[in-house]
Design a protein around this motif. Structure first.
Motif, PDB file in Angstrom:
ATOM      1  N   HIS A  39       0.848  -1.195   0.000  1.00 14.14           N
ATOM      2  CA  HIS A  39       0.000   0.000   0.000  1.00 14.14           C
ATOM      3  C   HIS A  39       0.880   1.240   0.000  1.00 14.14           C
ATOM      4  O   HIS A  39       0.904   2.013   0.949  1.00 14.14           O
ATOM      5  CB  HIS A  39      -0.908   0.006   1.234  1.00 14.14           C
ATOM      6  CG  HIS A  39      -1.761  -1.211   1.323  1.00 14.14           C
ATOM      7  ND1 HIS A  39      -2.233  -1.719   2.491  1.00 14.14           N
ATOM      8  CD2 HIS A  39      -2.224  -2.045   0.343  1.00 14.14           C
ATOM      9  CE1 HIS A  39      -2.947  -2.797   2.272  1.00 14.14           C
ATOM     10  NE2 HIS A  39      -2.951  -3.014   0.970  1.00 14.14           N
ATOM     11  N   TRP A 149     -13.582  -1.712  -5.385  1.00 14.33           N
ATOM     12  CA  TRP A 149     -12.993  -1.203  -4.145  1.00 14.33           C
ATOM     13  C   TRP A 149     -13.203  -2.190  -3.002  1.00 14.33           C
ATOM     14  O   TRP A 149     -12.289  -2.445  -2.207  1.00 14.33           O
ATOM     15  CB  TRP A 149     -13.614   0.144  -3.801  1.00 14.33           C
ATOM     16  CG  TRP A 149     -13.064   0.746  -2.547  1.00 14.33           C
ATOM     17  CD1 TRP A 149     -11.937   1.510  -2.415  1.00 14.33           C
ATOM     18  CD2 TRP A 149     -13.638   0.642  -1.235  1.00 14.33           C
ATOM     19  NE1 TRP A 149     -11.777   1.887  -1.106  1.00 14.33           N
ATOM     20  CE2 TRP A 149     -12.792   1.368  -0.358  1.00 14.33           C
ATOM     21  CE3 TRP A 149     -14.767   0.014  -0.718  1.00 14.33           C
ATOM     22  CZ2 TRP A 149     -13.062   1.474   1.002  1.00 14.33           C
ATOM     23  CZ3 TRP A 149     -15.031   0.109   0.634  1.00 14.33           C
ATOM     24  CH2 TRP A 149     -14.181   0.837   1.479  1.00 14.33           C
ATOM     25  N   THR A 150     -14.400  -2.779  -2.900  1.00 14.74           N
ATOM     26  CA  THR A 150     -14.676  -3.729  -1.824  1.00 14.74           C
ATOM     27  C   THR A 150     -13.794  -4.967  -1.946  1.00 14.74           C
ATOM     28  O   THR A 150     -13.198  -5.427  -0.958  1.00 14.74           O
ATOM     29  CB  THR A 150     -16.163  -4.136  -1.848  1.00 14.74           C
ATOM     30  OG1 THR A 150     -16.976  -2.960  -1.738  1.00 14.74           O
ATOM     31  CG2 THR A 150     -16.483  -5.080  -0.705  1.00 14.74           C
ATOM     32  N   TRP A 153     -10.135  -4.160  -1.144  1.00 12.93           N
ATOM     33  CA  TRP A 153      -9.927  -4.017   0.296  1.00 12.93           C
ATOM     34  C   TRP A 153      -9.950  -5.378   0.990  1.00 12.93           C
ATOM     35  O   TRP A 153      -9.104  -5.675   1.842  1.00 12.93           O
ATOM     36  CB  TRP A 153     -10.986  -3.097   0.887  1.00 12.93           C
ATOM     37  CG  TRP A 153     -10.981  -3.056   2.383  1.00 12.93           C
ATOM     38  CD1 TRP A 153      -9.949  -2.672   3.187  1.00 12.93           C
ATOM     39  CD2 TRP A 153     -12.052  -3.440   3.258  1.00 12.93           C
ATOM     40  NE1 TRP A 153     -10.312  -2.781   4.508  1.00 12.93           N
ATOM     41  CE2 TRP A 153     -11.594  -3.260   4.579  1.00 12.93           C
ATOM     42  CE3 TRP A 153     -13.344  -3.912   3.038  1.00 12.93           C
ATOM     43  CZ2 TRP A 153     -12.394  -3.539   5.685  1.00 12.93           C
ATOM     44  CZ3 TRP A 153     -14.137  -4.182   4.141  1.00 12.93           C
ATOM     45  CH2 TRP A 153     -13.661  -3.991   5.442  1.00 12.93           C
ATOM     46  N   GLY A 156      -6.814  -7.227   0.401  1.00 10.30           N
ATOM     47  CA  GLY A 156      -5.613  -6.574   0.898  1.00 10.30           C
ATOM     48  C   GLY A 156      -4.819  -5.835  -0.152  1.00 10.30           C
ATOM     49  O   GLY A 156      -3.671  -5.464   0.094  1.00 10.30           O
ATOM     50  N   HIS A 157      -5.410  -5.591  -1.331  1.00 11.70           N
ATOM     51  CA  HIS A 157      -4.701  -4.880  -2.387  1.00 11.70           C
ATOM     52  C   HIS A 157      -4.716  -3.368  -2.168  1.00 11.70           C
ATOM     53  O   HIS A 157      -3.859  -2.659  -2.693  1.00 11.70           O
ATOM     54  CB  HIS A 157      -5.307  -5.191  -3.757  1.00 11.70           C
ATOM     55  CG  HIS A 157      -5.217  -6.645  -4.110  1.00 11.70           C
ATOM     56  ND1 HIS A 157      -5.909  -7.202  -5.172  1.00 11.70           N
ATOM     57  CD2 HIS A 157      -4.529  -7.672  -3.545  1.00 11.70           C
ATOM     58  CE1 HIS A 157      -5.640  -8.491  -5.233  1.00 11.70           C
ATOM     59  NE2 HIS A 157      -4.810  -8.801  -4.259  1.00 11.70           N
ATOM     60  N   GLU A 158      -5.716  -2.857  -1.450  1.00 16.13           N
ATOM     61  CA  GLU A 158      -5.833  -1.437  -1.178  1.00 16.13           C
ATOM     62  C   GLU A 158      -6.210  -1.244   0.284  1.00 16.13           C
ATOM     63  O   GLU A 158      -6.908  -2.081   0.861  1.00 16.13           O
ATOM     64  CB  GLU A 158      -6.891  -0.779  -2.078  1.00 16.13           C
ATOM     65  CG  GLU A 158      -6.549  -0.792  -3.554  1.00 16.13           C
ATOM     66  CD  GLU A 158      -7.549  -0.005  -4.386  1.00 16.13           C
ATOM     67  OE1 GLU A 158      -8.192   0.911  -3.832  1.00 16.13           O
ATOM     68  OE2 GLU A 158      -7.680  -0.299  -5.585  1.00 16.13           O
ATOM     69  N   PRO A 159      -5.766  -0.138   0.898  1.00 15.28           N
ATOM     70  CA  PRO A 159      -6.133   0.112   2.290  1.00 15.28           C
ATOM     71  C   PRO A 159      -7.567   0.596   2.413  1.00 15.28           C
ATOM     72  O   PRO A 159      -8.202   0.986   1.436  1.00 15.28           O
ATOM     73  CB  PRO A 159      -5.140   1.201   2.717  1.00 15.28           C
ATOM     74  CG  PRO A 159      -4.841   1.938   1.450  1.00 15.28           C
ATOM     75  CD  PRO A 159      -4.865   0.902   0.351  1.00 15.28           C
ATOM     76  N   LEU A 160      -8.086   0.555   3.618  1.00 12.49           N
ATOM     77  CA  LEU A 160      -9.440   1.047   3.887  1.00 12.49           C
ATOM     78  C   LEU A 160      -9.410   2.572   3.883  1.00 12.49           C
ATOM     79  O   LEU A 160      -8.821   3.192   4.763  1.00 12.49           O
ATOM     80  CB  LEU A 160      -9.937   0.523   5.236  1.00 12.49           C
ATOM     81  CG  LEU A 160     -11.326   0.991   5.669  1.00 12.49           C
ATOM     82  CD1 LEU A 160     -12.378   0.526   4.678  1.00 12.49           C
ATOM     83  CD2 LEU A 160     -11.651   0.482   7.070  1.00 12.49           C
ATOM     84  N   ASP A 161     -10.018   3.161   2.873  1.00  9.64           N
ATOM     85  CA  ASP A 161     -10.038   4.617   2.714  1.00  9.64           C
ATOM     86  C   ASP A 161     -11.504   5.032   2.574  1.00  9.64           C
ATOM     87  O   ASP A 161     -12.102   4.930   1.506  1.00  9.64           O
ATOM     88  CB  ASP A 161      -9.230   5.033   1.478  1.00  9.64           C
ATOM     89  CG  ASP A 161      -9.119   6.548   1.344  1.00  9.64           C
ATOM     90  OD1 ASP A 161      -9.722   7.261   2.167  1.00  9.64           O
ATOM     91  OD2 ASP A 161      -8.435   7.009   0.414  1.00  9.64           O
ATOM     92  N   ASP A 292      -4.538   2.808  -8.461  1.00  6.07           N
ATOM     93  CA  ASP A 292      -5.258   1.743  -7.777  1.00  6.07           C
ATOM     94  C   ASP A 292      -6.422   1.264  -8.629  1.00  6.07           C
ATOM     95  O   ASP A 292      -6.939   1.984  -9.485  1.00  6.07           O
ATOM     96  CB  ASP A 292      -5.793   2.230  -6.427  1.00  6.07           C
ATOM     97  CG  ASP A 292      -4.674   2.467  -5.429  1.00  6.07           C
ATOM     98  OD1 ASP A 292      -3.628   1.801  -5.567  1.00  6.07           O
ATOM     99  OD2 ASP A 292      -4.830   3.314  -4.539  1.00  6.07           O
ATOM    100  N   SER A 294      -9.496   0.747  -7.760  1.00  7.53           N
ATOM    101  CA  SER A 294     -10.720   1.521  -7.543  1.00  7.53           C
ATOM    102  C   SER A 294     -10.683   2.844  -8.294  1.00  7.53           C
ATOM    103  O   SER A 294     -11.719   3.337  -8.745  1.00  7.53           O
ATOM    104  CB  SER A 294     -10.928   1.767  -6.047  1.00  7.53           C
ATOM    105  OG  SER A 294      -9.845   2.502  -5.503  1.00  7.53           O
TER     106      SER A 294
END
Length: 366
Positions: A39, A149-150, A153, A156-161, A292, A294
């Motif tokens: 990330h 996006w879900t 997340w 684990g490919h993207e952080p919770l934003d 990313d 998303s």
């Protein structure tokens, strides 16, 4: 001439320079597990946004072209011709060696990605395009960024934003306003049979959106490890192989449709196969290397807006308040989502308790 003491100092300084060098981002990526993507924030890349802009322009023509083709040609045949031709277009730029390495190292993930891209998505999407309307296709595909996006997340490919989630919801709301404005106007069903077909198409579009969102989210690790074009060509090739059983089951009923299909249907299929599909999805994968998943998915929400704008410009359709409000919301959500993710603060390296240069301190017992 160096003295023994100076040589010792040089050895110590050389060792310290090797130890104290912080790991680079490339080192972290090589040491990270294959299934994870770090990330690490990336600065905005103008080339990525140029790729996305071109992708949006081309992608906005996919649904109308597919609708003309699939209403006259067999649904089981269109994916084979579309993605098989696109694979042939990509092979000169990729090479068989890259695809073989992709299949050898990541065949499980590639099989899932290919299944989501070709047999699953195309069955749902093409059947819905045959029964429903372009407005409904754009309305449902506006939810793809939320699905991407879900999944990104969860994997684990993207952080919770949460701010990015809000921007995606704003973008979805914009396309919903445009779609509802069109549906309540000229796109409203005029007969019970048409109402039933639209309802069936809406149910199928749920599957189309879920499969396409899974394709975008799951393909990004492959793009990062193997490159944009090899991943795309591999997904198309394996997807066509997975489509063959479906084609074999439906082939006996193809003859009347193929014989009666008009030239416009074949032209639309050719444009999809040799132009829109390889170029548009190649641009998407190239953008996935810089942004990313998303963010890339959120930019695709501009395509339905552009489709309506083209209708106003080329076919003199009415510029409705729904178009103005929905377009503003969609562009605002895309702009907000395109911001780079928050930079992860690196942990400070632990300091040694004693170094040769540190002054000696007296330890006093308590």
């Amino acid at each position: 001439m160096s003295t023994p003491a100076s040589r010792v100092e040089q050895g110590i300084s050389g060792t310290e320079s090797q130890v104290e060098q912080p790991p680079t981002e490339d080192d972290e990526r090589r040491e990270a597990p294959e299934a994870t993507i770090p990330h690490v924030a990336r600065t905005p890349d103008p080339r990525a946004y140029l790729l996305l802009a071109t992708m949006v322009v081309l992608g906005s023509t996919t649904s109308p072209l597919a609708q003309v083709a699939v209403r006259q040609l067999p649904i089981g045949l269109v994916p084979l011709l579309r993605f098989g031709s696109a694979t042939l277009c990509l092979l000169p730029f990729v090479g068989a060696g890259s695809i073989r390495r992709l299949i050898r190292e990541d065949w499980r993930r590639l099989a899932v990605v290919a299944a989501c891209c070709v047999p699953l998505n195309q069955f749902f999407f093409l059947t819905a395009a045959k029964l429903g309307t372009n407005a409904h296709v754009g309305l449902f595909y506006a939810t793809v960024p939320l699905i991407v996006w879900t999944l990104a997340w969860i994997l684990g490919h993207e952080p919770l934003d949460l701010s990015r989630l809000g921007a995606i919801l704003i973008s979805i709301a914009g396309v919903l306003v445009i779609g509802l404005g069109n549906i309540l106007g000229a796109d409203a069903a005029t007969s019970p049979a048409q109402t039933r077909n639209v309802m069936i198409a809406d149910i199928l579009l749920v599957g189309a959106v879920l499969s396409w969102g899974a394709y975008v989210a799951l393909s990004r690790p492959l793009v990062m490890r193997h490159g944009a074009l090899p991943t795309l060509a591999g997904a198309f090739l394996v997807g066509c192989l997975l489509q063959l059983p479906v084609a074999a089951l439906t082939a006996p009923s193809w003859a009347p449709q193929v014989r009666d299909a008009s030239m416009s249907a074949w032209i639309c299929l050719a444009v999809l196969a040799f132009g829109i599909t390889p170029v548009n999805l190649a641009l998407q994968n190239l953008a996935l290397r810089r942004l990313d998943a998303s963010q890339v998915a959120a930019f695709s929400n501009v395509a339905p807006v552009l489709t309506v704008v083209w209708g106003v410009w080329l076919f003199h359709e009415v510029l409705s308040p729904a178009l103005l409000v929905g377009g503003a919301l969609t562009l605002a959500g895309v702009f907000w989502t395109s911001r780079p993710a928050p930079r992860r603060t690196p942990k400070p390296a632990p300091q040694p308790a004693w170094t040769p240069d540190a002054p000696a301190t007296e330890v006093v017992g308590g």
